[in-house]
Structures are given as structure tokens and as C-alpha cells.
Design an enzyme around this catalytic site. Structure first.
Site, PDB file in Angstrom:
ATOM      1  N   HIS A 152      -7.011   1.735  12.843  1.00  0.00           N
ATOM      2  CA  HIS A 152      -6.435   1.484  11.512  1.00  0.00           C
ATOM      3  C   HIS A 152      -7.373   0.598  10.681  1.00  0.00           C
ATOM      4  O   HIS A 152      -8.255  -0.057  11.230  1.00  0.00           O
ATOM      5  CB  HIS A 152      -5.072   0.799  11.626  1.00  0.00           C
ATOM      6  CG  HIS A 152      -3.952   1.747  11.918  1.00  0.00           C
ATOM      7  ND1 HIS A 152      -3.585   2.064  13.202  1.00  0.00           N
ATOM      8  CD2 HIS A 152      -3.126   2.455  11.099  1.00  0.00           C
ATOM      9  CE1 HIS A 152      -2.582   2.930  13.164  1.00  0.00           C
ATOM     10  NE2 HIS A 152      -2.282   3.192  11.901  1.00  0.00           N
ATOM     11  N   HIS A 153      -7.059   0.545   9.386  1.00  0.00           N
ATOM     12  CA  HIS A 153      -7.800  -0.292   8.425  1.00  0.00           C
ATOM     13  C   HIS A 153      -7.745  -1.783   8.804  1.00  0.00           C
ATOM     14  O   HIS A 153      -6.869  -2.208   9.551  1.00  0.00           O
ATOM     15  CB  HIS A 153      -7.191  -0.086   7.032  1.00  0.00           C
ATOM     16  CG  HIS A 153      -5.709  -0.322   6.979  1.00  0.00           C
ATOM     17  ND1 HIS A 153      -5.164  -1.548   6.680  1.00  0.00           N
ATOM     18  CD2 HIS A 153      -4.650   0.498   7.249  1.00  0.00           C
ATOM     19  CE1 HIS A 153      -3.850  -1.472   6.736  1.00  0.00           C
ATOM     20  NE2 HIS A 153      -3.504  -0.223   7.082  1.00  0.00           N
ATOM     21  N   GLY A 191       2.785   0.734  15.604  1.00  0.00           N
ATOM     22  CA  GLY A 191       4.105   1.242  15.994  1.00  0.00           C
ATOM     23  C   GLY A 191       4.009   2.694  16.444  1.00  0.00           C
ATOM     24  O   GLY A 191       4.678   3.124  17.385  1.00  0.00           O
ATOM     25  N   THR A 192       3.140   3.458  15.783  1.00  0.00           N
ATOM     26  CA  THR A 192       2.968   4.872  16.145  1.00  0.00           C
ATOM     27  C   THR A 192       2.426   5.002  17.565  1.00  0.00           C
ATOM     28  O   THR A 192       2.908   5.837  18.354  1.00  0.00           O
ATOM     29  CB  THR A 192       1.986   5.547  15.159  1.00  0.00           C
ATOM     30  OG1 THR A 192       2.486   5.362  13.846  1.00  0.00           O
ATOM     31  CG2 THR A 192       1.818   7.023  15.452  1.00  0.00           C
ATOM     32  N   ARG A 204       0.834  -1.220   0.000  1.00  0.00           N
ATOM     33  CA  ARG A 204       0.000   0.000   0.000  1.00  0.00           C
ATOM     34  C   ARG A 204       0.861   1.260   0.000  1.00  0.00           C
ATOM     35  O   ARG A 204       0.637   2.181  -0.775  1.00  0.00           O
ATOM     36  CB  ARG A 204      -0.926   0.006   1.223  1.00  0.00           C
ATOM     37  CG  ARG A 204      -2.163  -0.839   1.059  1.00  0.00           C
ATOM     38  CD  ARG A 204      -2.971  -0.873   2.341  1.00  0.00           C
ATOM     39  NE  ARG A 204      -2.297  -1.704   3.323  1.00  0.00           N
ATOM     40  CZ  ARG A 204      -2.545  -3.001   3.502  1.00  0.00           C
ATOM     41  NH1 ARG A 204      -3.472  -3.588   2.784  1.00  0.00           N
ATOM     42  NH2 ARG A 204      -1.880  -3.711   4.384  1.00  0.00           N
ATOM     43  N   VAL A 205       1.882   1.311   0.850  1.00  0.00           N
ATOM     44  CA  VAL A 205       2.750   2.494   0.885  1.00  0.00           C
ATOM     45  C   VAL A 205       3.732   2.438  -0.285  1.00  0.00           C
ATOM     46  O   VAL A 205       4.011   3.440  -0.939  1.00  0.00           O
ATOM     47  CB  VAL A 205       3.507   2.598   2.233  1.00  0.00           C
ATOM     48  CG1 VAL A 205       4.407   3.833   2.244  1.00  0.00           C
ATOM     49  CG2 VAL A 205       2.529   2.664   3.405  1.00  0.00           C
ATOM     50  N   THR A 232       8.927   0.184   8.522  1.00  0.00           N
ATOM     51  CA  THR A 232       8.245  -1.075   8.859  1.00  0.00           C
ATOM     52  C   THR A 232       8.009  -1.169  10.361  1.00  0.00           C
ATOM     53  O   THR A 232       8.939  -0.951  11.153  1.00  0.00           O
ATOM     54  CB  THR A 232       9.092  -2.277   8.376  1.00  0.00           C
ATOM     55  OG1 THR A 232       9.295  -2.133   6.973  1.00  0.00           O
ATOM     56  CG2 THR A 232       8.398  -3.598   8.667  1.00  0.00           C
ATOM     57  N   LYS A 239      -4.358  -4.144   8.525  1.00  0.00           N
ATOM     58  CA  LYS A 239      -3.126  -3.942   9.307  1.00  0.00           C
ATOM     59  C   LYS A 239      -2.833  -5.198  10.130  1.00  0.00           C
ATOM     60  O   LYS A 239      -3.717  -5.755  10.777  1.00  0.00           O
ATOM     61  CB  LYS A 239      -3.260  -2.713  10.216  1.00  0.00           C
ATOM     62  CG  LYS A 239      -1.976  -2.424  10.975  1.00  0.00           C
ATOM     63  CD  LYS A 239      -1.904  -1.015  11.492  1.00  0.00           C
ATOM     64  CE  LYS A 239      -0.645  -0.771  12.301  1.00  0.00           C
ATOM     65  NZ  LYS A 239       0.579  -0.881  11.519  1.00  0.00           N
TER      66      LYS A 239
HETATM   67  P1  NAD Z   1       1.437  -4.090   2.688  1.00  0.00           P
HETATM   68  O1  NAD Z   1       1.079  -5.406   3.313  1.00  0.00           O
HETATM   69  O2  NAD Z   1       0.471  -3.441   1.746  1.00  0.00           O
HETATM   70  O3  NAD Z   1       2.837  -4.234   1.905  1.00  0.00           O
HETATM   71  C1  NAD Z   1       3.909  -5.000   2.391  1.00  0.00           C
HETATM   72  C2  NAD Z   1       4.987  -5.105   1.324  1.00  0.00           C
HETATM   73  O4  NAD Z   1       6.095  -5.870   1.856  1.00  0.00           O
HETATM   74  C3  NAD Z   1       4.525  -5.841   0.055  1.00  0.00           C
HETATM   75  O5  NAD Z   1       5.147  -5.231  -1.067  1.00  0.00           O
HETATM   76  C4  NAD Z   1       5.096  -7.238   0.236  1.00  0.00           C
HETATM   77  O6  NAD Z   1       5.361  -7.900  -0.989  1.00  0.00           O
HETATM   78  C5  NAD Z   1       6.406  -6.919   0.944  1.00  0.00           C
HETATM   79  N1  NAD Z   1       6.899  -8.065   1.717  1.00  0.00           N
HETATM   80  C6  NAD Z   1       6.261  -8.738   2.697  1.00  0.00           C
HETATM   81  N2  NAD Z   1       7.041  -9.754   3.155  1.00  0.00           N
HETATM   82  C7  NAD Z   1       8.179  -9.713   2.445  1.00  0.00           C
HETATM   83  C8  NAD Z   1       9.373 -10.498   2.444  1.00  0.00           C
HETATM   84  N3  NAD Z   1       9.525 -11.523   3.271  1.00  0.00           N
HETATM   85  N4  NAD Z   1      10.358 -10.159   1.584  1.00  0.00           N
HETATM   86  C9  NAD Z   1      10.205  -9.095   0.744  1.00  0.00           C
HETATM   87  N5  NAD Z   1       9.101  -8.337   0.678  1.00  0.00           N
HETATM   88  C10 NAD Z   1       8.100  -8.630   1.530  1.00  0.00           C
HETATM   89  O7  NAD Z   1       1.780  -3.117   3.895  1.00  0.00           O
HETATM   90  P2  NAD Z   1       1.751  -1.521   3.976  1.00  0.00           P
HETATM   91  O8  NAD Z   1       0.422  -1.073   4.448  1.00  0.00           O
HETATM   92  O9  NAD Z   1       2.325  -0.923   2.733  1.00  0.00           O
HETATM   93  O10 NAD Z   1       2.750  -1.294   5.200  1.00  0.00           O
HETATM   94  C11 NAD Z   1       4.078  -1.811   5.164  1.00  0.00           C
HETATM   95  C12 NAD Z   1       4.733  -1.566   6.531  1.00  0.00           C
HETATM   96  O11 NAD Z   1       4.856  -0.174   6.761  1.00  0.00           O
HETATM   97  C13 NAD Z   1       3.917  -2.126   7.719  1.00  0.00           C
HETATM   98  O12 NAD Z   1       4.827  -2.555   8.715  1.00  0.00           O
HETATM   99  C14 NAD Z   1       3.140  -0.906   8.196  1.00  0.00           C
HETATM  100  O13 NAD Z   1       2.764  -1.005   9.547  1.00  0.00           O
HETATM  101  C15 NAD Z   1       4.195   0.156   7.983  1.00  0.00           C
HETATM  102  N6  NAD Z   1       3.703   1.529   7.856  1.00  0.00           N
HETATM  103  C16 NAD Z   1       4.532   2.476   8.339  1.00  0.00           C
HETATM  104  C17 NAD Z   1       4.194   3.812   8.205  1.00  0.00           C
HETATM  105  C18 NAD Z   1       5.178   4.853   8.693  1.00  0.00           C
HETATM  106  O14 NAD Z   1       4.925   6.061   8.505  1.00  0.00           O
HETATM  107  N7  NAD Z   1       6.302   4.444   9.290  1.00  0.00           N
HETATM  108  C19 NAD Z   1       3.004   4.178   7.578  1.00  0.00           C
HETATM  109  C20 NAD Z   1       2.174   3.173   7.069  1.00  0.00           C
HETATM  110  C21 NAD Z   1       2.540   1.835   7.199  1.00  0.00           C
END
Ligand code: NAD
Length: 256
Positions: free
Chosen positions: A144-145, A154-155, A12-13, A89, A148
């Protein structure tokens, strides 16, 4: 041009990072790590690989929004090929957080459970409120959605750390993550962190300070994930010029 590699590009991000980087004039997408098949469109010339070493060689800075096991694989590989890393992450284990610290002795790493400017400021405000509003009960609620995976967010945990720090408390000793049954009265020091899940909520955090006769609630609501992707790219631009060390988003925004 700063060469950026993305871990978690299909997420998603990650998909927003692919879009947002196109309008950056000092940065370009150079590499994407994929687990198996590439299932999203990319411009020509970008290295697409499931080999972590090849991925690292093709970029100056990694932006990671994936899952804890992927971040761990990145941190293990990067010890032999130091790179600047911006990681968002969440849900990292103690072992994975230790790996992050170890790696930051060799390279600049910015780790932030929330890349938004608003939440960086909220953490500061929570710390001040926690110190100032002595005797007020602290309760944190995050929403959250439904997709998640980790809870609480984490926030929310970072906000709880800011609140605990304001009162010189050890969060591990005072955190409550659920209440059920005949549990007795609330203790003075406890800091509750509760998680709600549903629909498409991007992220909503409320830190409440409750007393007899009055309460204060500090709230942040993310209405778009672009706040995270844009924040991460701003952090990558800033981090690439830094020396080895572990940085926070507050450092990048000059809020420390
Ligand atoms: P998501 O599930 O939509 O995407 C996860 C991505 O990681 C996918 O591209 C998937 O293919 C990849 N992935 C998963 N396991 C993997 C592996 N073993 N090897 C390689 N790639 C792998 O998740 P999201 O909503 O995009 O969020 C991703 C992370 O970011 C989560 O931990 C979420 O909590 C965090 N997040 C952080 C912030 C921030 O501001 N720090 C904001 C939003 C989300």
C-alpha cells in the site's frame, strides 16, 4: 431518493464518494460529518455538522471511510438512532468489532475491509485454493501507499481468514506477521501476512500457495480508489432495503 451521510468525507476515499454520488440517480448526499472545519467544496442543502446525532438524523444510510475512533463514535451514537451503515474503515479493535456486531442486531450493517468486486471474488478463490492445495505453504503479501496507517491491511487479514477457514485453522494461532533472525524452519500450518509500504500504491494483494515443484499465486491489484467508493455506494443502495443484520460485500454481490 436515498439520503446518504458520509463519515470521512475529506479523506482519500471520502472525496471520491462526494464525486461518485453526483452521478447516482437513486441517491443524494444529504449529510457530512466533519471534525472541525469543512475544507472541501459541497453543494448547498447538505447538512455539515460535528454533531453525530444531527448527522444521523439527516440521512437514511451512512457510508463510513474514516479511522477506528470515528467509527466507534458512530457506532455508539447509532444505538439511539438506528441507520443503515456501510463501513469500510479498517484496523478496528476487537472492542470496535464487537460494537459493530451489537449494533447490527438493531440495524443493517455492511462491513467490508475491501469494497471491490475483484477482492470479493479473490476471497472465494483463496478459500477454494486453501482447501484444494493441501500441504502447500500459504504466504500473503500486501502493498500500500506510504500514508496507510494500519498494517497488515484489513484486506490481507480477511484473505488470511479465508485461507485459514479453508483448512479449518484458527488464524490467531497460525498467523505470522514478520520474520527476523534465527527463527528456525517454517511450520506447516503457519500463514504469513507481510506488509510493504511505499509511494502511491492503491492496494496490491498476493496470496501464494507454495509447494515442492510448483506454486500458485493469486493476485489482485487496485489501480484506482474509485473501485472502493463505487463499491461502497452500490452496497449502500442494496443495504438500505435490508433488515437488521451484519452483511458482507459477498452478500451484496451474491457471491456468498
Ligand atoms: P484518510 O486518512 O485519507 O481519511 C480519513 C478520514 O477520516 C478523513 O476525512 C478524516 O478527517 C476522518 N477522520 C479521522 N479521524 C476522525 C475522527 N475522530 N472523527 C471524524 N472523522 C475522522 O484515509 P482513507 O485512505 O480515505 O481511508 C479511510 C479508511 O478506509 C481507512 O481505514 C482505510 O484503511 C480504509 N479503506 C478501506 C477500503 C475498503 O474498500 N474497505 C478501501 C480503502 C481504504
Amino acid at each position: 431518493m436515498i439520503k446518504v451521510g458520509i463519515l470521512g468525507a475529506s479523506g482519500r476515499v471520502g472525496r471520491l464518494l462526494l464525486e461518485d454520488i453526483k452521478i447516482e440517480d437513486e441517491m443524494e448526499l444529504s449529510a457530512v460529518y466533519v471534525r472541525s472545519e469543512q475544507d472541501f467544496p459541497l453543494e448547498k442543502g447538505v447538512t455539515v455538522t460535528n454533531d453525530m446525532d444531527a448527522f444521523l438524523k439527516a440521512c437514511d444510510v451512512v457510508v463510513d471511510f474514516s479511522l477506528p475512533e470515528a467509527t466507534q463514535a458512530l457506532l455508539e451514537a447509532v444505538m439511539d438512532n438506528p441507520k443503515a451503515i456501510v463501513s469500510g474503515t479498517t484496523g478496528l479493535s476487537l472492542h470496535q468489532l464487537n460494537l459493530l456486531k451489537e449494533a447490527s442486531a438493531l440495524m443493517p450493517i455492511l462491513y467490508a475491509t475491501n469494497m471491490s468486486l475483484g477482492v470479493a471474488l479473490l476471497n472465494k478463490l483463496v478459500n477454494i485454493a486453501s482447501r484444494t492445495l493441501e500441504g502447500f505453504d500459504i504466504e500473503i503479501v500486501e502493498q500500500h501507499h506510504r500514508h496507510k496507517k494500519d498494517a497488515p491491511s484489513g484486506t490481507a487479514l480477511t484473505l488470511a481468514e479465508s485461507a485459514a477457514e479453508g483448512r479449518s485453522l484458527d488464524l490467531d494461532k497460525v498467523r505470522v506477521s514478520g520474520r527476523n533472525g534465527n527463527i528456525g524452519e517454517r511450520s506447516a500450518d503457519e500463514i504469513a501476512v507481510m506488509a510493504l509500504r511505499g509511494g502511491d500504491i492503491v492496494g496490491r494483494h498476493t496470496v501464494g500457495f507454495y509447494n515442492d515443484g510448483e506454486f500458485v499465486e493469486l493476485n489482485h491489484t487496485a489501480t484506482s480508489r474509485n473501485t472502493f467508493s463505487k463499491g461502497a455506494l452500490r452496497a449502500a443502495k442494496w443495504l438500505v432495503k435490508k433488515e437488521a443484520g451484519l452483511y458482507s460485500i459477498a452478500d451484496c454481490l451474491d457471491l456468498s
